[in-house]
Design an enzyme around this catalytic site. Structure first.
Site, PDB file in Angstrom:
ATOM      1  N   ASP A  19       2.868 -37.556  -3.539  1.00  0.00           N
ATOM      2  CA  ASP A  19       3.528 -36.311  -3.953  1.00  0.00           C
ATOM      3  C   ASP A  19       4.880 -36.563  -4.613  1.00  0.00           C
ATOM      4  O   ASP A  19       5.446 -35.659  -5.231  1.00  0.00           O
ATOM      5  CB  ASP A  19       3.748 -35.393  -2.734  1.00  0.00           C
ATOM      6  CG  ASP A  19       2.446 -34.995  -2.065  1.00  0.00           C
ATOM      7  OD1 ASP A  19       1.498 -34.667  -2.796  1.00  0.00           O
ATOM      8  OD2 ASP A  19       2.375 -35.030  -0.827  1.00  0.00           O
ATOM      9  N   ASP A  73       1.004 -29.239  -1.796  1.00  0.00           N
ATOM     10  CA  ASP A  73       0.024 -30.212  -1.329  1.00  0.00           C
ATOM     11  C   ASP A  73      -0.722 -29.603  -0.145  1.00  0.00           C
ATOM     12  O   ASP A  73      -0.282 -28.604   0.434  1.00  0.00           O
ATOM     13  CB  ASP A  73       0.752 -31.498  -0.923  1.00  0.00           C
ATOM     14  CG  ASP A  73      -0.209 -32.561  -0.424  1.00  0.00           C
ATOM     15  OD1 ASP A  73      -1.282 -32.702  -1.018  1.00  0.00           O
ATOM     16  OD2 ASP A  73       0.116 -33.235   0.569  1.00  0.00           O
ATOM     17  N   LYS A  85      -8.382 -44.662  -3.385  1.00  0.00           N
ATOM     18  CA  LYS A  85      -8.865 -43.791  -2.308  1.00  0.00           C
ATOM     19  C   LYS A  85      -9.832 -44.535  -1.376  1.00  0.00           C
ATOM     20  O   LYS A  85     -10.771 -43.958  -0.838  1.00  0.00           O
ATOM     21  CB  LYS A  85      -9.516 -42.517  -2.868  1.00  0.00           C
ATOM     22  CG  LYS A  85      -8.575 -41.684  -3.727  1.00  0.00           C
ATOM     23  CD  LYS A  85      -9.179 -40.363  -4.105  1.00  0.00           C
ATOM     24  CE  LYS A  85      -8.283 -39.610  -5.077  1.00  0.00           C
ATOM     25  NZ  LYS A  85      -6.968 -39.290  -4.538  1.00  0.00           N
ATOM     26  N   ASP A 100       4.366 -34.174   1.249  1.00  0.00           N
ATOM     27  CA  ASP A 100       4.874 -35.045   2.309  1.00  0.00           C
ATOM     28  C   ASP A 100       4.489 -36.505   2.124  1.00  0.00           C
ATOM     29  O   ASP A 100       4.957 -37.365   2.854  1.00  0.00           O
ATOM     30  CB  ASP A 100       4.377 -34.572   3.680  1.00  0.00           C
ATOM     31  CG  ASP A 100       2.874 -34.747   3.847  1.00  0.00           C
ATOM     32  OD1 ASP A 100       2.161 -34.752   2.818  1.00  0.00           O
ATOM     33  OD2 ASP A 100       2.411 -34.890   4.998  1.00  0.00           O
TER      34      ASP A 100
END
Length: 1043
Positions: free
Chosen positions: A746, A390, A507, A742
């Site tokens: 993920d 990531d 988002k 993190d």
């Protein structure tokens, strides 16, 4: 009804704060508590206790009443202090069944063969044969071997567990709660019943709680409880009478994967559902690590061979020797000699070295503050061929800072805002900053920890994701008196009515706020604020133009095709007052309908610099043959820029989906998926794909991507797409895939990967899904862990290669010569057992502390499917190289000594029952003396000859001149101690009076101490010659045969 949760505390008298708690509550609380004490004669069965949970059936007001809490004040400090007496919010680990562990220590590994040998030896002592001290001594030695081995396994296991527990204690599980009207971050272990906990996406639920406030998109991951990976929607009202099925309870160790909520804690620690399930489930199941499985597989093969040859030896005695050569062996001596088959094949040092490797790995990981949930992770890291990382918080520092503000006609640096406003003749022309400040502060999911509010803004603790954290710090610091921009007054002026939190799918984040105490009917008192990531439209209503703010607060039309290219679009719109009492889902649908005709206020540019240790670490990882891909939800250009900075993308030309499609139409995919991998002769090629591209990829496209490209950036990906990327890569090229991350988004990829690596500062969901946690967010620990995984496997292979020539070859040849060639056994059972469990073990342990060879991180990753701990190349070197030099030398020394006593080759071999009083003119006592001394010579020759093997297997290809054990980068003084120790053991055995009396050991002539050193040197020189050929002619047959 009896309440199984801790009884609620009476409401405090005299508080005078007017929280709206009914006075009648006191009487009810006392009555319930007394009734509970009177009727509860014994603790409930865990299953009954779970079934009796009723918190989900209460209304929200009843929940606050029962647990003496309040929605905005939470618990008072005095109530917290009293309830702390109920104990910490910690689930007790399942009890360890020590008798099972003890049985595993005593009978595990090769110990069960030792037990067979011990029982047969006792039977040989009595009643099968005359009670000879030698036989009894061998039996005592075998039982000592079992006891010492079991004690060693137990000690190593305890030490490794102790180290791992100390690392786990470094993880700080925290929770946000409301106490005395302030939101605080406390240790999860300090939560008490009645606490109002605040949960957001990514948080682990710290205790069992009743949801009393929730966003419309609230989702839980209950896979730890139910085993199902699907997200469970949250709710305010009960959806089932069953506490495990209802959706208005948040249960311990589950996770919030989307949305936010508040919950009142009704059970902590062992009284939670998870605590009771742990109590019912009992001991956790033991799982073998990768290396342990390899060794167990090897153990089974060796054990079967040992038992086969042991039975064959006894069969030959019973069917052939006993009838053809009566008197050659008694039943007792035949069994004792055949025991050599059991001990000869047992590389006793191997399981010890495996156990020791766990401690070595645990200690080294502890020094780097890396939490390894299962030590198999380190072994698997040695096989890693692809690392999918990531970006935010992993490759970058995750410490975002606002750098600039952009409007339709101007750009401001953060440091110059106040200066430019102050210099303006009319500061009011910059009034747009007021609207921007409102959105940044009110449309924000992050919150300050109340206990750190006295600190400067930059030093305060914030609970929230990095983007919101950056915006919160910016809005808190931003103060423009000329424009009436101030955070303290803003919080008092507006009240949040509704919120749709940011998630990795939408988002964007939406907040609806209203002015407090406004009396003007037509005033724009209620606003919809929207904060979104780049590449998203602020769509106007049909037939309307897109509108945007200039720096001077003017609203101008803009083309609807214009897209924001800076993180953090800020949009707003005035809306009508939301009716009270509407269900959250209805309000959410209403807001979706209102998300049109928005005004774009401005853009906020946020900087998140790469971690300083990432770029050099990626260089090391790539040199190790591991491909590093970036998989991020961020914008393509941002991801590509960061990828170039850290070294993931090095090529100037970067291919796109069109290049992949063109190649897929021309390239014929191989039939076997494990063949799909880039060739070493191929040029390095780079590729960037978006989530939209990933969704449209076909199987041939994936074959091209995985089989052609070395550098890949996947941008704008969703959690599902990240997981698909990992699975598609794993399915091809025998890839072992690691994923670093993190965030909540993920977690699916971390679970799907062979190795999940989470950052210590990451979300609880990510840390739970990962197998390895970098507590200090130290990306440089990843190449260290890769090297360690390779080193553990490399050293265990060296241990195996060292142990086999002497054990399963030289010792076995002694038994074979006795049974088939009619020769007195040149190495008796005591010496074989003693050599396996002392001499061999001492020297093999030194190999586990070998440092990495210079090319360890330049080799290709090990293929976990095809590269085994023991393969045909290893056995070739055992039986046709090292072993083929060692046992003939030892046998030659046996015959040399016999010839010095006047016994030629044919006087020793094929003698069978003729070896008796008068043979070649010697008495039986003299012949026995010759055998005793010859056996000691054979034993010493094997022990010292292994020096050559030990020094040879320390390196695969490098000469000992560049990697000697005394100085330099490969220094390992334990090798010297091991060599000295094995000679001391030989001296004690040969010259100890007790050993001479019981085991018939004898001193040997001086020349037989010196000659074995020349044999060891000869083995070393032969191996040095082999390594020279391998280095000089890497394409030769010798190089192809090299282990």
């Amino acid at each position: 009804m009896v309440d199984t949760t801790p009884s609620a505390e009476p409401a405090e008298s005299g508080s005078g704060k007017g929280y709206g708690i009914q006075v009648a509550y006191r009487t009810l609380s006392v009555r319930v508590e007394e009734n509970t004490k009177a009727t509860s004669k014994s603790p409930l069965d865990p299953a009954d206790a779970i079934a009796s949970i009723d918190a989900h059936l209460l209304s929200v007001d009843e929940v606050y009443t029962r647990y003496s809490s309040h929605p905005t004040v939470g618990l008072e400090l005095a109530a917290v202090r009293r309830r702390e007496r109920d104990g910490k919010n910690v689930i007790s680990p399942p009890p360890t069944v020590y008798w099972k562990k003890t049985l595993n220590y005593v009978f595990g590994g090769f110990n069960f063969l030792m037990w067979i040998a011990f029982i047969l030896t006792i039977l040989s002592y009595k009643p099968l044969g005359p009670p000879l001290p030698f036989v009894l001594g061998v039996a005592v030695l075998l039982i000592l071997v079992i006891i010492i081995s079991a004690a060693f396994y137990a000690l190593v296991d305890w030490n490794a567990n102790r180290i791992m527990k100390s690392i786990k204690s470094l993880i700080a599980h925290e929770a946000a709660v409301i106490r005395d009207g302030n939101q605080q971050i406390i240790s999860a272990a300090d939560i008490v019943v009645g606490d109002v906990a605040v949960l957001s996406a990514g948080d682990r639920v710290p205790a069992d709680m009743r949801v009393v406030q929730a966003s419309s998109d609230l989702r839980f991951d209950r896979s730890l409880l139910t085993g199902e990976s699907e997200m469970i929607p949250g709710a305010l009202d009960a959806t089932s009478d069953n506490a495990l099925e209802t959706r208005n309870l948040a249960l311990t160790s589950t996770f919030v994967v989307q949305g936010t909520c508040h919950g009142v804690v009704f059970a902590t620690g062992d009284r939670t559902v998870m605590g009771r399930l742990v109590k019912m489930s009992g001991e956790t199941k033991f799982k073998l690590t990768t290396i342990q499985r390899e060794v167990w597989f090897f153990t089974k093969i060796i054990s079967c061979l040992a038992l086969f040859f042991f039975c064959l030896s006894l069969l030959l005695y019973g069917v052939w020797l006993r009838t053809m050569y009566p008197g050659y062996d008694t039943t007792s001596s035949a069994i004792v000699n055949s025991i050599g088959c059991l001990t000869a094949f047992v590389p006793q040092g191997l399981p010890i070295c495996v156990a020791l490797s766990l401690t070595v790995v645990a200690r080294r990981m502890a020094k780097r503050q890396v939490l390894v949930k299962n030590l198999a992770t380190i072994e698997t890291l040695g096989c890693m061929s692809v690392l999918c990382s990531d970006k935010t918080g992993t490759l970058t520092a995750g410490k975002m800072m606002v750098e600039n503000i952009a409007f339709l006609d101007d750009v401001f640096g953060v440091d110059e805002i106040n200066e430019r406003v102050a210099k303006a003749s009319n500061p009011a022309v910059f009034s747009v900053f007021k609207a921007l400040h409102q959105i940044a502060r009110l449309c924000n999911g992050a919150k300050f920890d109340a206990t750190t509010n006295h600190l400067p803004v930059q030093d305060r603790t914030i609970k929230g994701d990095p983007t919101d954290t950056a915006l919160l710090r910016f809005s808190e610091v931003l103060s423009i008196p000329e424009l009436d921009v101030d955070s303290s007054t803003l919080q008092q002026e507006y009240q949040k009515k509704f919120e749709i939190p940011f998630n990795s799918r939408n988002k964007w984040m939406l907040s609806v706020v209203s002015k407090v105490n406004t009396s003007e009917k037509n005033a724009e008192s209620t606003w919809m604020f929207v904060k979104e990531l780049p590449m998203f439209y602020s769509l106007p209503a049909p037939g309307k133009a897109d509108v945007r703010h200039t720096s001077r607060g003017l609203v101008k039309p803009g083309p609807t095709s214009t897209r924001a290219r800076c993180r953090g679009n800020r949009c707003r719109k005035p809306i009508e007052q939301i009716k009270d009492g509407l269900p959250p889902n209805d309000v959410e649908d209403l807001m979706y309908a209102e998300m049109c005709d928005l005004t774009l206020v401005g853009l906020i540019g946020i900087c998140d610099p790469p971690r300083p240790d990432v770029s050099p670490s990626i260089s090391i990882i790539r040199r190790a043959g591991v491909r590093v891909f970036m998989v991020t939800g961020d914008f393509k250009l941002t991801a590509l820029a960061i990828a170039r900075q850290v070294g993931i993308i090095t090529q100037h030309v970067v291919d796109t989906i069109q290049d992949v499609r063109a190649a897929a139409s021309e390239k014929v995919s191989p039939k076997d998926y494990h063949l799909i991998k880039p060739s070493e002769d191929d040029d390095i090629r780079s590729l960037v794909l978006t989530g939209e591209d990933v969704a449209s990829l076909t199987t041939p496209d994936w074959n091209v991507i995985v089989g052609t490209y070395t550098e890949i950036v996947f941008a704008r990906t969703t959690p599902d797409q990240k997981m698909r990327i990992v699975e598609e890569i794993k399915a091809r090229g025998d890839n072992t895939v690691a994923v670093t991350g993190d965030g909540v988004n993920d977690a699916p990829a971390l679970k799907a990967a062979d190795i999940g690596v989470a950052m210590g500062s990451g979300s609880d969901v990510a840390k739970e899904a990962a197998a390895l946690i970098l507590l200090k967010n130290d990306f440089a620990s990843i190449p260290v862990a890769i090297e360690m995984g390779r080193l553990v496997f490399d050293n265990l292979k060296k241990v195996t290669l060292y142990l086999m020539p002497a054990g399963s070859y030289s010792e076995f040849m002694a038994v074979l010569a006795n049974v088939l060639l009619g020769m007195q056994i040149p190495m008796n059972s005591y010496q074989q057992v003693c050599y396996c469990i002392t001499n061999d073990v001492i020297m093999s342990i030194s190999l586990m502390y070998e440092k990495p060879e210079w090319d360890l991180m330049q080799r290709k990753p090990r293929n976990a499917r095809t590269d085994r701990l023991t393969d045909w190349r290893l056995f070739f070197h055992v039986y046709l190289f090292y072993g083929l030099m060692l046992w003939p030398c030892a046998m030659a020394m046996w015959f040399l000594y016999m010839s010095q006593q006047g016994l030629g080759f044919y006087d020793v071999i094929l003698t069978f029952s003729r070896w008796e009083d008068g043979w070649q003119g010697y008495t039986i006592d003299q012949l026995t003396q010759f055998v005793d001394v010859g056996q000691c010579i054979y034993y010493v020759t094997v022990a010292i000859g292994q020096y050559g093997t030990l020094l040879s297997v320390r390196n695969r290809r490098v000469s000992i001149l560049q990697s000697n054990p005394l100085w330099g980068p490969r220094r390992n003084l334990l090798v010297l101690f091991g060599m000295s120790g094995t000679v001391l053991i030989c001296i004690v055995n040969l010259y100890g009076a007790g050993f001479q009396q019981v085991f018939n050991t004898r001193p040997i002539p001086g020349m037989f101490w010196g000659l074995p050193f020349t044999f060891a040197l000869g083995i070393l020189l032969m191996d040095e010659t082999r390594k020279t050929i391998v280095r000089t002619y890497p394409k030769s047959l010798i190089a192809w045969l090299a282990w």
